[in-house]
Design an enzyme around this catalytic site. Structure first.
Site, PDB file in Angstrom:
ATOM      1  N   LYS A   1       0.702   2.919  -6.824  1.00  0.00           N
ATOM      2  CA  LYS A   1       0.079   2.154  -7.904  1.00  0.00           C
ATOM      3  C   LYS A   1      -1.010   2.992  -8.587  1.00  0.00           C
ATOM      4  CE  LYS A   1      -0.960  -1.115  -5.017  1.00  0.00           C
ATOM      5  NZ  LYS A   1      -0.242  -0.587  -3.836  1.00  0.00           N
TER       6      LYS A   1
ATOM      7  N   HIS B   1      13.296   0.711  31.063  1.00  0.00           N
ATOM      8  CA  HIS B   1      13.119  -0.247  29.966  1.00  0.00           C
ATOM      9  C   HIS B   1      13.735   0.288  28.664  1.00  0.00           C
ATOM     10  CE1 HIS B   1      10.665  -3.325  27.730  1.00  0.00           C
ATOM     11  NE2 HIS B   1      10.832  -2.435  26.759  1.00  0.00           N
ATOM     12  N   GLU B   2      13.397   1.522  28.336  1.00  0.00           N
ATOM     13  CA  GLU B   2      13.920   2.094  27.084  1.00  0.00           C
ATOM     14  C   GLU B   2      15.433   2.270  27.152  1.00  0.00           C
ATOM     15  OE1 GLU B   2      12.232   2.073  24.499  1.00  0.00           O
ATOM     16  OE2 GLU B   2      10.293   1.746  25.461  1.00  0.00           O
TER      17      GLU B   2
ATOM     18  N   PRO C   1       0.823  -1.212   0.000  1.00  0.00           N
ATOM     19  CA  PRO C   1       0.000   0.000   0.000  1.00  0.00           C
ATOM     20  C   PRO C   1       0.862   1.269   0.000  1.00  0.00           C
ATOM     21  CG  PRO C   1      -0.692  -1.486   1.760  1.00  0.00           C
ATOM     22  CD  PRO C   1       0.544  -2.056   1.163  1.00  0.00           C
TER      23      PRO C   1
HETATM   24  P1  ADP Z   1      -1.227   2.913  -3.810  1.00  0.00           P
HETATM   25  O1  ADP Z   1      -2.281   3.020  -4.834  1.00  0.00           O
HETATM   26  O2  ADP Z   1      -0.049   2.112  -4.233  1.00  0.00           O
HETATM   27  O3  ADP Z   1      -1.729   2.472  -2.468  1.00  0.00           O
HETATM   28  P2  ADP Z   1      -1.179   5.733  -4.170  1.00  0.00           P
HETATM   29  O4  ADP Z   1      -0.852   5.812  -5.597  1.00  0.00           O
HETATM   30  O5  ADP Z   1      -2.613   5.881  -3.815  1.00  0.00           O
HETATM   31  O6  ADP Z   1      -0.640   4.374  -3.566  1.00  0.00           O
HETATM   32  O7  ADP Z   1      -0.300   6.785  -3.371  1.00  0.00           O
HETATM   33  C1  ADP Z   1      -0.854   7.737  -2.523  1.00  0.00           C
HETATM   34  C2  ADP Z   1      -0.109   9.027  -2.618  1.00  0.00           C
HETATM   35  O8  ADP Z   1       1.217   8.881  -2.148  1.00  0.00           O
HETATM   36  C3  ADP Z   1       0.026   9.536  -4.024  1.00  0.00           C
HETATM   37  O9  ADP Z   1      -1.064  10.309  -4.390  1.00  0.00           O
HETATM   38  C4  ADP Z   1       1.316  10.343  -3.970  1.00  0.00           C
HETATM   39  O10 ADP Z   1       1.076  11.631  -3.481  1.00  0.00           O
HETATM   40  C5  ADP Z   1       2.127   9.594  -2.957  1.00  0.00           C
HETATM   41  N1  ADP Z   1       3.032   8.635  -3.597  1.00  0.00           N
HETATM   42  C6  ADP Z   1       2.995   7.302  -3.457  1.00  0.00           C
HETATM   43  N2  ADP Z   1       3.969   6.719  -4.157  1.00  0.00           N
HETATM   44  C7  ADP Z   1       4.640   7.686  -4.777  1.00  0.00           C
HETATM   45  C8  ADP Z   1       5.761   7.709  -5.665  1.00  0.00           C
HETATM   46  N3  ADP Z   1       6.380   6.581  -6.049  1.00  0.00           N
HETATM   47  N4  ADP Z   1       6.184   8.910  -6.119  1.00  0.00           N
HETATM   48  C9  ADP Z   1       5.584  10.036  -5.736  1.00  0.00           C
HETATM   49  N5  ADP Z   1       4.528  10.088  -4.910  1.00  0.00           N
HETATM   50  C10 ADP Z   1       4.050   8.929  -4.418  1.00  0.00           C
HETATM   51 ZN    ZN Z   2      10.739  -2.529  24.696  1.00  0.00          ZN
END
Ligand code: ADP
Ligand code: ZN
Ligand code: MG
Length: 642
Positions: free
Chosen positions: A245, A461-462, A241
């Site tokens: 894409k 801990h940290e 994600p």
């Molecule tokens: P996906 O569809 O892979 O989940 P998105 O294309 O929806 O990701 O990306 C969300 C936003 O993050 C885009 O609109 C852009 O602003 C930014 N972004 C993501 N990947 C890139 C990239 N490779 N180059 C520039 N901007 C990006």
């Molecule tokens: Zn820890």
């Protein structure tokens, strides 16, 4: 107007002409079962006409004046009424006798009158009629007209049919079209220029390169069709994600300057069976009319999930939609100039039928960006931001290993907001660092208050994690320790920035990671003599790593260079089935426990030895809430014994 703009305008004009609509204007579909729907409405209209005629005829009767019984009797006595019709519930008296013919609406000269009264149980009424020489007769209760009897049979039947069809179509039997219940209401929009170009996408050069061919084809389809070259029909963009894409698909449309039909897989999944399939049909029909163009199905996994037999209810709609998609894809030739792009971040769950030749037979990997890619993406997203002199995008790229393009876009935006909130004119490096932390560890939540005892424990801990990293040769340097709670569950955190992207880890590096994870709990034990639940996540990650070293990476003594596969990846035994013996399982469990305990004792001994450093660093951390990497190193250097 420069040349590029002019071309742009020309293109938009031609697009309008080709599509016969304004780009972006909705065009609808009349629904697939037009004929069926119409015949039903004809039937309905005829029925309504019957009803109207029937009621019209009923109303064509002479005017009857309603009067009281005693008045009626009087009218008989004074001979105004010459003829009486005894009906079931009333008497109707007429001012003329049979000789004058008293039938519907034929009124004799001199004006006829009719009177009606409700029946009263009066034994003297008939003798009175006899006495006054009044004609009287009785009529049986009125028979319902032929129309109303037809109606009374038909109406319930019609209702039952309608009801049955609604239920049927909901349950998913293919009863589509009736009364247009399942008609395709969603409009499919052809987007004009998406406004995105390849220059807006960075860090995914290989994916761009593969898509350039698609763009070239869409720009000059004739070039390909003349030679008879094979053009891909469907291209599947696969990747985690936020890697861009959707952005890439838009860029392809933008570069090729063709209409862009975009739908999300979820748009096809509807309550009524048949709607999704109708939408697919509609989408492809429109695309064919507007070719060359691009169909983009985002998140195709919503409909493209593998079909699983004939389940009970539920999946019918999705399966019908998927089948329709397959049919449409098979039914056209890529020479028509329609290219189908689709995106998913879960290619493994897709139905294999989708990936067969002639469908989505080309897959383009859109992966998370590397250091250089992250730098390029940051450059794109800081184009419109005023950057301070101290901003070093390269450093930011280094600090954001593992983040996707969407995260980086978010970080740039967040940093700008931070500067605005601080009333500064330019974004500083510190803003960026803060934004990265937010994105890495969740939102800062100062409002969450720990009691002093908990806070102290979290601090030890940290510091334990940080000090263990410091004491372990080869561990990534600590860049920050914080006990400000962030996001859900994280009470504090220690950040170690890797100096470079890591694609593989050696056995000794894995051990270093395990040590660092165990450092938190070990510090708690060294200081308080007991341990807490706060380390739960560390412990499960550490034991998981050890287990994987044994089962996946072949790093155990007995099964050196041998994998012990489980169907449930990662954690062996728990619920998943395995391909090895019970005895081996026992060995894995024992070995995991042995290694974790061994490492824990080593880490604990090291911290014990450097208890003073642990105390000094923690007290400063408790005071300041946050220690920078440099300050931590300074303190550690002066206190650590070795
Ligand atoms: P996906 O569809 O892979 O989940 P998105 O294309 O929806 O990701 O990306 C969300 C936003 O993050 C885009 O609109 C852009 O602003 C930014 N972004 C993501 N990947 C890139 C990239 N490779 N180059 C520039 N901007 C990006
Ligand atoms: Zn820890
Ligand atoms: Mg997307």
């Amino acid at each position: 107007m420069n040349n590029e703009q002019k071309n742009d305008k020309d293109w938009k004009e031609s697009l309008k002409k080709r599509m016969n609509i304004e780009p972006g204007i909705h065009t609808g579909d009349k629904g697939p079962q037009k004929k069926y729907t119409f015949s039903f409405w004809y039937f309905f209209i005829i029925l309504m006409a019957f009803l109207a005629i029937n009621s019209f005829m009923v109303s064509r009767q002479p005017n009857i004046v309603q009067i009281d019984y005693n008045q009626f009797k009087q009218l008989v006595e004074n001979r105004t009424i010459k003829r009486v019709n005894i009906e079931t519930e009333r008497y109707v008296g007429y001012s003329f006798s049979l000789g004058q013919i008293a039938t519907d609406g034929i009124i004799p000269e001199g004006g006829a009158q009719a009177f009606a009264t409700y029946k009263v149980e009066d034994p003297s009424f008939v003798p009175l009629l006899d006495e006054m020489n009044v004609e009287y007769f009785a009529t049986p209760p009125p028979k319902p007209s032929i129309f109303s009897s037809i109606l009374s049979y038909l109406l319930p039947f019609v209702f039952i049919v309608i009801l049955w069809r609604i239920i049927f179509s909901r349950m998913g039997g293919g009863g589509q079209g009736v009364l247009s219940f399942t008609q395709n209401k969603a409009k499919i929009v052809a987007e004009g220029d998406t406004g995105i170009r390849f220059a807006d996408v960075a860090g995914v050069d290989e994916s761009k390169y593969e898509l350039e061919e698609v763009v070239d084809f869409l720009k000059n389809p004739d070039k390909y069709t003349e030679i008879g070259g094979k053009i891909p029909k469907g291209v599947l963009l696969v990747g985690p994600p936020g890697t861009g894409k959707t952005l890439l698909a838009k860029a392809v449309a933008g570069e090729a300057q063709v209409p862009f039909f975009r739908m999300s897989g979820a748009d096809f999944v509807e309550m009524f069976v048949g709607v999704g399939a109708a939408r697919v049909r509609d989408l492809f029909r429109q695309a064919r009319e507007n070719s060359p163009c691009i169909i983009f199905i985002d998140e195709i996994d919503a409909i493209g999930r593998a079909r699983v037999g004939a389940g009970i209810g539920g999946n019918d709609e999705r399966e019908q939609t998927l089948n329709q998609l397959l049919v449409e894809m098979d039914g056209f030739d890529s020479r028509t100039g329609v290219i189908i792009l689709a995106a998913t971040n879960r290619p493994e769950i897709l139905d294999q039928a989708l990936l067969r030749p002639g469908r989505f037979d080309r897959q383009v990997l859109v992966d998370k960006p590397d250091l250089k890619g992250r730098y390029e993406i940051l450059k794109i997203h800081t184009r419109k931001i005023t950057l301070g002199d101290d901003v070093d995008l390269n450093k930011i790229a280094q600090a954001s290993a593992g983040l996707a393009g969407a995260d980086l876009a978010n970080i740039a935006n967040e940093a700008a907001l931070m500067a605005v909130r601080g009333g500064r004119k330019a974004v500083s490096q510190a803003d960026f660092e803060e934004a990265i932390e937010k994105s890495v560890a969740g939102l800062e939540r100062k409002s969450r208050i720990l009691n002093p005892k908990e806070r102290e424990r979290v601090a030890y801990h940290e510091t334990g994690h940080a000090l263990t990293a410091y004491l372990t040769e080869g561990a990534e340097p600590v860049s920050k320790i914080s006990i400000i709670p962030r996001g859900f569950g994280a009470l504090g955190y220690t950040l170690q920035y890797p100096t470079e992207d890591r694609f593989l880890l050696s056995e000794s590096e894995l051990i270093i990671n395990i040590d660092t994870l165990l450092g938190g709990r070990a510090a708690e034990e060294v200081v308080f003599g007991d341990i807490s639940t706060g380390a739960g996540n560390d412990i499960s990650r550490a034991s998981d790593l050890v287990r994987r070293m044994i089962t996946e990476f072949g790093m155990s003594d007995r099964f050196r260079n041998i994998t012990l596969p489980t169907t449930q990846s990662g954690i062996a035994g728990v619920g998943g089935s395995r391909d090895y013996s019970e005895k081996t399982q026992e060995y894995i469990d024992n070995e995991t426990a042995r290694i974790v305990n061994e490492r824990y004792e080593i880490v604990k001994a090291n911290l014990e030895k450097n208890k003073e450093a642990l105390l000094t660093i923690t007290s400063e951390l408790l005071e300041d809430e946050v220690l920078s990497g440099d300050r931590f190193e300074e303190l550690a250097k002066s206190k650590v014994i070795g």
